[in-house]
Design a protein around this motif. Sequence first.
Motif, PDB file in Angstrom:
ATOM      1  N   LEU A   8      -3.335  15.799   4.153  1.00 37.15           N
ATOM      2  CA  LEU A   8      -4.776  15.588   4.239  1.00 37.15           C
ATOM      3  C   LEU A   8      -5.250  14.601   3.180  1.00 37.15           C
ATOM      4  O   LEU A   8      -6.021  13.680   3.483  1.00 37.15           O
ATOM      5  CB  LEU A   8      -5.512  16.920   4.105  1.00 37.15           C
ATOM      6  N   ARG A   9      -4.776  14.754   1.964  1.00 33.52           N
ATOM      7  CA  ARG A   9      -5.175  13.850   0.880  1.00 33.52           C
ATOM      8  C   ARG A   9      -4.818  12.397   1.204  1.00 33.52           C
ATOM      9  O   ARG A   9      -5.649  11.494   1.097  1.00 33.52           O
ATOM     10  CB  ARG A   9      -4.500  14.261  -0.433  1.00 33.52           C
ATOM     11  N   VAL A  10      -3.590  12.186   1.650  1.00 33.82           N
ATOM     12  CA  VAL A  10      -3.128  10.825   1.950  1.00 33.82           C
ATOM     13  C   VAL A  10      -3.921  10.251   3.115  1.00 33.82           C
ATOM     14  O   VAL A  10      -4.404   9.117   3.046  1.00 33.82           O
ATOM     15  CB  VAL A  10      -1.615  10.810   2.246  1.00 33.82           C
ATOM     16  N   ARG A  11      -4.054  11.015   4.168  1.00 32.86           N
ATOM     17  CA  ARG A  11      -4.760  10.511   5.352  1.00 32.86           C
ATOM     18  C   ARG A  11      -6.222  10.208   5.056  1.00 32.86           C
ATOM     19  O   ARG A  11      -6.743   9.190   5.503  1.00 32.86           O
ATOM     20  CB  ARG A  11      -4.627  11.502   6.502  1.00 32.86           C
ATOM     21  N   LYS A  12      -6.893  11.076   4.307  1.00 32.53           N
ATOM     22  CA  LYS A  12      -8.288  10.809   3.961  1.00 32.53           C
ATOM     23  C   LYS A  12      -8.410   9.551   3.114  1.00 32.53           C
ATOM     24  O   LYS A  12      -9.327   8.748   3.319  1.00 32.53           O
ATOM     25  CB  LYS A  12      -8.887  12.005   3.214  1.00 32.53           C
ATOM     26  N   SER A  13      -7.498   9.362   2.172  1.00 31.95           N
ATOM     27  CA  SER A  13      -7.596   8.199   1.288  1.00 31.95           C
ATOM     28  C   SER A  13      -7.320   6.901   2.036  1.00 31.95           C
ATOM     29  O   SER A  13      -7.906   5.868   1.723  1.00 31.95           O
ATOM     30  CB  SER A  13      -6.654   8.339   0.087  1.00 31.95           C
ATOM     31  N   LEU A  14      -6.444   6.940   3.039  1.00 30.07           N
ATOM     32  CA  LEU A  14      -6.089   5.714   3.765  1.00 30.07           C
ATOM     33  C   LEU A  14      -6.949   5.467   4.998  1.00 30.07           C
ATOM     34  O   LEU A  14      -7.167   4.313   5.380  1.00 30.07           O
ATOM     35  CB  LEU A  14      -4.616   5.756   4.187  1.00 30.07           C
ATOM     36  N   LEU A  15      -7.439   6.536   5.621  1.00 31.98           N
ATOM     37  CA  LEU A  15      -8.104   6.397   6.916  1.00 31.98           C
ATOM     38  C   LEU A  15      -9.578   6.778   6.919  1.00 31.98           C
ATOM     39  O   LEU A  15     -10.286   6.465   7.869  1.00 31.98           O
ATOM     40  CB  LEU A  15      -7.374   7.256   7.959  1.00 31.98           C
ATOM     41  N   GLY A  16     -10.031   7.488   5.897  1.00 31.20           N
ATOM     42  CA  GLY A  16     -11.408   7.975   5.886  1.00 31.20           C
ATOM     43  C   GLY A  16     -11.496   9.345   6.536  1.00 31.20           C
ATOM     44  O   GLY A  16     -10.562   9.796   7.204  1.00 31.20           O
ATOM     45  N   ILE A  17     -12.631   9.979   6.355  1.00 30.54           N
ATOM     46  CA  ILE A  17     -12.757  11.382   6.767  1.00 30.54           C
ATOM     47  C   ILE A  17     -12.955  11.588   8.268  1.00 30.54           C
ATOM     48  O   ILE A  17     -12.810  12.699   8.763  1.00 30.54           O
ATOM     49  CB  ILE A  17     -13.896  12.084   6.001  1.00 30.54           C
TER      50      ILE A  17
END
Length: 133
Positions: free
Chosen positions: A91-100
């Motif tokens: 979740l941390r990686v995806r949020k940082s790279l893709l947005g919420i």
Amino acid sequence: YFFNNALEMYQNEIKVEDICVAAINLYLGLTLSQNDDLDEAFEHYSESHRIYEENLGENDLETARSLLHLGRIQRRRGNFKESLECLHEVLRVRKSLLGIHDFLVKEAYIHIAKVLRESGNEVEAKKYYRLVL
């Protein structure tokens, strides 16, 4: 059987740390997981994750995908704490790279909610399910 043979042949031709070997291990894990061979699947997912992390770093979508599969296997094995650790990192990686608002972020929310629900934490699970909406 065929995937294992393909992996062995491929490793004889290239270096073991190659990204393609990580992908083969990931697909082996998927196949073994579908056949409920969770221990073997875990080994292949772990190897896939190790190679991705060493080659692409921890803040990469492929690395996160391999970690997602590790988290899913840990959930199926009843290792809820380990599963949540994996999934929160995804979740941390995806949020940082893709947005919420990205679909892959919402997918991570769903997997976290499943673990929470199966571990008896319905209230917290509902919070994550709501984040998908």
